[in-house]
Design a protein around this motif. Structure first.
Motif, PDB file in Angstrom:
ATOM      1  N   ALA A 122     131.971 -78.817  13.962  1.00 33.92           N
ATOM      2  CA  ALA A 122     132.829 -79.905  14.437  1.00 33.92           C
ATOM      3  C   ALA A 122     132.599 -80.218  15.902  1.00 33.92           C
ATOM      4  CB  ALA A 122     134.302 -79.543  14.217  1.00 33.92           C
ATOM      5  N   ALA A 123     132.192 -79.209  16.671  1.00 32.65           N
ATOM      6  CA  ALA A 123     132.087 -79.410  18.117  1.00 32.65           C
ATOM      7  C   ALA A 123     131.060 -78.463  18.710  1.00 32.65           C
ATOM      8  CB  ALA A 123     133.445 -79.189  18.777  1.00 32.65           C
ATOM      9  N   ALA A 124     130.455 -78.901  19.812  1.00 37.87           N
ATOM     10  CA  ALA A 124     129.440 -78.109  20.496  1.00 37.87           C
ATOM     11  C   ALA A 124     129.603 -78.245  21.994  1.00 37.87           C
ATOM     12  CB  ALA A 124     128.038 -78.541  20.076  1.00 37.87           C
ATOM     13  N   LEU A 125     129.208 -77.207  22.692  1.00 39.33           N
ATOM     14  CA  LEU A 125     129.243 -77.191  24.154  1.00 39.33           C
ATOM     15  C   LEU A 125     127.838 -76.857  24.645  1.00 39.33           C
ATOM     16  CD1 LEU A 125     130.876 -77.190  26.840  1.00 39.33           C
ATOM     17  CD2 LEU A 125     131.332 -74.753  26.429  1.00 39.33           C
ATOM     18  N   ILE A 126     127.233 -77.771  25.429  1.00 39.50           N
ATOM     19  CA  ILE A 126     125.884 -77.549  25.948  1.00 39.50           C
ATOM     20  C   ILE A 126     125.932 -77.562  27.469  1.00 39.50           C
ATOM     21  CG2 ILE A 126     124.753 -78.433  23.886  1.00 39.50           C
ATOM     22  CD1 ILE A 126     124.247 -81.053  25.331  1.00 39.50           C
ATOM     23  N   PHE A 127     125.047 -76.795  28.096  1.00 35.78           N
ATOM     24  CA  PHE A 127     125.173 -76.607  29.542  1.00 35.78           C
ATOM     25  C   PHE A 127     123.887 -76.046  30.126  1.00 35.78           C
ATOM     26  CE2 PHE A 127     127.114 -73.224  27.023  1.00 35.78           C
ATOM     27  CZ  PHE A 127     126.327 -72.135  27.362  1.00 35.78           C
ATOM     28  N   GLY A 128     123.841 -76.018  31.433  1.00 33.66           N
ATOM     29  CA  GLY A 128     122.722 -75.418  32.145  1.00 33.66           C
ATOM     30  C   GLY A 128     123.090 -75.223  33.595  1.00 33.66           C
ATOM     31  N   SER A 129     122.321 -74.394  34.293  1.00 35.08           N
ATOM     32  CA  SER A 129     122.626 -74.118  35.699  1.00 35.08           C
ATOM     33  C   SER A 129     121.380 -73.642  36.426  1.00 35.08           C
ATOM     34  CB  SER A 129     123.718 -73.047  35.807  1.00 35.08           C
ATOM     35  OG  SER A 129     123.253 -71.811  35.276  1.00 35.08           O
ATOM     36  N   VAL A 268     128.238 -80.588  28.838  1.00 31.67           N
ATOM     37  CA  VAL A 268     128.650 -81.725  28.002  1.00 31.67           C
ATOM     38  C   VAL A 268     129.299 -81.179  26.734  1.00 31.67           C
ATOM     39  CG1 VAL A 268     127.827 -83.671  26.617  1.00 31.67           C
ATOM     40  CG2 VAL A 268     126.851 -83.263  28.895  1.00 31.67           C
ATOM     41  N   VAL A 269     130.419 -81.777  26.347  1.00 31.65           N
ATOM     42  CA  VAL A 269     131.096 -81.432  25.097  1.00 31.65           C
ATOM     43  C   VAL A 269     130.841 -82.548  24.090  1.00 31.65           C
ATOM     44  CG1 VAL A 269     133.277 -80.866  23.962  1.00 31.65           C
ATOM     45  CG2 VAL A 269     132.928 -80.257  26.367  1.00 31.65           C
ATOM     46  N   VAL A 270     130.362 -82.176  22.910  1.00 36.29           N
ATOM     47  CA  VAL A 270     130.082 -83.137  21.838  1.00 36.29           C
ATOM     48  C   VAL A 270     130.934 -82.757  20.623  1.00 36.29           C
ATOM     49  CG1 VAL A 270     128.273 -84.278  20.493  1.00 36.29           C
ATOM     50  CG2 VAL A 270     127.700 -83.206  22.681  1.00 36.29           C
ATOM     51  N   MET A 271     131.582 -83.765  20.026  1.00 32.62           N
ATOM     52  CA  MET A 271     132.432 -83.521  18.845  1.00 32.62           C
ATOM     53  C   MET A 271     132.212 -84.621  17.824  1.00 32.62           C
ATOM     54  SD  MET A 271     136.111 -82.554  20.591  1.00 32.62           S
ATOM     55  CE  MET A 271     136.715 -81.577  19.199  1.00 32.62           C
ATOM     56  N   SER A 272     132.564 -84.339  16.587  1.00 33.96           N
ATOM     57  CA  SER A 272     132.631 -85.422  15.609  1.00 33.96           C
ATOM     58  C   SER A 272     133.861 -86.263  15.915  1.00 33.96           C
ATOM     59  CB  SER A 272     132.727 -84.858  14.188  1.00 33.96           C
ATOM     60  OG  SER A 272     133.994 -84.228  13.994  1.00 33.96           O
ATOM     61  N   ILE A 273     133.832 -87.517  15.503  1.00 27.90           N
ATOM     62  CA  ILE A 273     135.000 -88.380  15.708  1.00 27.90           C
ATOM     63  C   ILE A 273     136.239 -87.767  15.058  1.00 27.90           C
ATOM     64  CG2 ILE A 273     136.014 -90.569  14.948  1.00 27.90           C
ATOM     65  CD1 ILE A 273     133.416 -91.931  15.614  1.00 27.90           C
ATOM     66  N   GLY A 274     136.062 -87.221  13.866  1.00 32.87           N
ATOM     67  CA  GLY A 274     137.192 -86.615  13.174  1.00 32.87           C
ATOM     68  C   GLY A 274     137.782 -85.460  13.958  1.00 32.87           C
ATOM     69  N   ALA A 275     136.908 -84.603  14.491  1.00 36.96           N
ATOM     70  CA  ALA A 275     137.379 -83.459  15.268  1.00 36.96           C
ATOM     71  C   ALA A 275     138.016 -83.911  16.575  1.00 36.96           C
ATOM     72  CB  ALA A 275     136.223 -82.512  15.547  1.00 36.96           C
ATOM     73  N   ALA A 276     137.457 -84.934  17.196  1.00 37.42           N
ATOM     74  CA  ALA A 276     138.024 -85.450  18.445  1.00 37.42           C
ATOM     75  C   ALA A 276     139.424 -85.996  18.205  1.00 37.42           C
ATOM     76  CB  ALA A 276     137.120 -86.527  19.029  1.00 37.42           C
ATOM     77  N   ARG A 277     139.590 -86.706  17.091  1.00 34.52           N
ATOM     78  CA  ARG A 277     140.921 -87.229  16.762  1.00 34.52           C
ATOM     79  C   ARG A 277     141.898 -86.075  16.511  1.00 34.52           C
ATOM     80  NH1 ARG A 277     138.429 -91.735  13.494  1.00 34.52           N
ATOM     81  NH2 ARG A 277     138.710 -93.602  14.779  1.00 34.52           N
TER      82      ARG A 277
END
Length: 515
Positions: A122-129, A268-277
């Motif tokens: 439903a959701a993912a968190l991607i990042f870097g540093s 960046v946080v990415v979600m499905s529309i359903g999960a975001a709702r």
């Protein structure tokens, strides 16, 4: 417009910077910096706890240390995605470590987007540093830190995906043998090859490079996440060598070179529309991918025109086509800007834009001024782009991502306007690019030839080595190098482009002399 509930959307972005001259400087590790950006990205959704609870996929961009570009004396997290997830209180089902390259933020975004679109998560968190500034600062002081961490994905039931380094095809043995190892050397050869094609003098081209990056300095100066305090500079200041702008590699003085001494992170946080709702994230925060593509360029010596970047033009064209947009339809841009040539090739040569386009060519301020946060720079571009698009509902923007030695390019069209997930084209663009025949190297690297491009590298401010690539009069491309002081001095005094040389084939590398 009816959009599928499984459509991925960007719902949160975060950036973080730690400056060594700041009063609250703590010398944070790579993982700590990334976690700070992740906290900011989750907070940006305004529903941090509800969103965090749905994140089951995490992914990180390789640091320069993980990419083999440097050694950190303090140790590191052996699995950065899991080290950051642990700090966030997230127990992911899947953890991803992306390949090397400035294109990797798009590759990772496309990966997690596909997983969401397929209903796998439903959701993912991607990042870097990057913490290169701290590493060098503390090392110079003789101060020690322990950044070593270990995480066991099997113990936590996490699927661990390491995509590998991804260096394949970026540099040939011949290029490496002749001194093309550092990015600045490779880009300098590309830059002078482009100048040769345009028929410009060194002075005219230097002016053009300065004019290209002058607006970048203004954006960086106003960006609170810039790696250091930046002031706007004129084109002349940027392009004119001097005591505070020493030559690094012809044609680049320091102010035209990507700044790698940074302590920066983005997420960046990415979600499905359903999960975001379900999480209660407001639709005004949703940003959609409208088109994207990735492709690889040929190795430098195989490129018919070393000063061109066909992969960049093809990828951008494909992303725009999928999005159903032209360059005139776009409101915001960020072109990867480690050096001038990838911006020239993508924006000026490829799209017909001008250096002073009123829309601007960067949303961050660019790698030499905002900061060249390793492979993760364009995660910052995505974060800044999302903020710009949210502020102007209905607007669209293009992020151009560059990796390697003009070796890999990615393009993403983003908008606040709804759109079903388009995916990211890779195979189609690559198949078309691969149809073009490569440049042919001469079997015998000896005889008379003409210089098509060149560079002179500097060591501690002193000219050290000259590298030339050109065509033998008998046919076929050659590469050669010299450390002869008289030859190097002559090349710096008089423009060597188009000049005749005698090439002598060596066992490991070829030499040359001016005729």
């Amino acid at each position: 417009m009816d959009i599928s509930e499984s459509t991925p959307v960007i719902v949160g972005v975060g950036q973080f910077v730690e400056r060594i001259d700041a009063a609250d400087y703590a010398g944070l590790s790579f993982a700590d910096l990334a976690a700070a950006a992740c906290h900011a990205a989750l907070a940006d959704t305004d529903r941090s706890e509800a969103v965090s609870a749905q994140v089951k996929v995490v992914g990180s961009i390789r640091t320069f240390e993980e990419s083999g570009a440097m050694q950190v004396p303090f140790g590191r997290a052996d699995k950065l995605p899991l080290a950051v997830a642990r700090r966030m209180g997230i127990r992911p089902d899947v953890a991803i470590l992306e390949k090397v390259g400035g294109q990797s933020p798009l590759a990772l975004l496309a990966d997690v987007g596909e997983r969401i679109a397929r209903g796998e998560t439903a959701a993912a968190l991607i990042f870097g540093s990057e913490a290169i500034s701290t590493v060098r600062f503390l090392s110079a002081k003789g101060e020690e830190r322990d950044w070593s961490e270990q995480d066991d994905p099997e113990a936590s039931g996490t699927v661990w995906i390491d995509k590998g380094m991804g260096f394949e095809g970026t540099l040939s043995p011949a290029s490496i043998a002749h001194g093309i190892r550092a990015p600045v050397t490779a880009y300098a050869l590309c830059e002078n090859a482009r100048r040769a094609r345009l028929g410009l003098t060194r002075e005219a081209y230097a002016r053009a490079m300065g004019e290209l990056f002058e607006p970048f300095t203004r954006v960086a100066a106003s960006n609170p996440y810039s790696s250091a305090a930046v002031r706007p500079m004129t084109a002349e200041e940027i392009a004119t060598p001097g005591e505070r702008n020493r030559m690094i590699c012809e044609p680049y003085p320091l102010k035209l070179v990507s700044r790698d001494q940074v302590n920066q992170a983005a997420a960046v946080v990415v979600m499905s529309i359903g999960a975001a709702r379900e999480a209660g994230v407001e639709e005004g925060k949703w940003i959609y991918l409208h088109g994207a593509a990735l492709a690889n360029e040929r190795e430098i010596l195989e490129r018919p025109d070393i000063g061109a970047y066909p992969a960049a033009s093809a990828v951008i064209a494909r992303a725009l086509d999928v999005a159903g947009k032209s360059v005139a339809d776009l409101d915001v841009f960020d072109f990867y800007s480690c050096f001038p040539v990838p911006v020239f090739c993508a924006a000026i040569d490829g799209l017909g834009m001008s250096a002073d386009d009123p829309r601007g060519l960067t949303v961050t301020g660019g790698l030499p001024y905002f900061g060249g946060a390793g492979n993760n720079y364009s995660m910052h571009a995505f974060a800044s782009m999302v903020e710009r698009l949210r502020a102007a509902p209905g607007s669209s923007g293009l992020v151009g991502l560059n990796g390697g030695f003009q070796s890999k390019y990615g393009a993403a069209v983003l908008s606040s306007s709804p759109r079903e997930w388009p995916g990211c084209d890779t195979a189609g663009v690559q198949a078309e690019l691969d149809k073009a025949p490569p440049a042919a190297m001469a079997e015998q690297q000896t005889g008379s030839g003409r210089i098509g491009t060149y560079t002179v590298t500097y060591a501690k401010g002193v000219p050290d080595q000259a590298i030339v690539i050109g065509e033998l009069l008998s046919g076929g491309r050659f590469i050669a190098t010299t450390r002869d002081e008289a030859t190097i001095a002559a090349m710096l005094a008089y423009d060597p482009l188009g000049r005749t040389v005698e090439v002598d084939q060596g066992e490991k590398r070829n030499g040359f002399r001016l005729v």
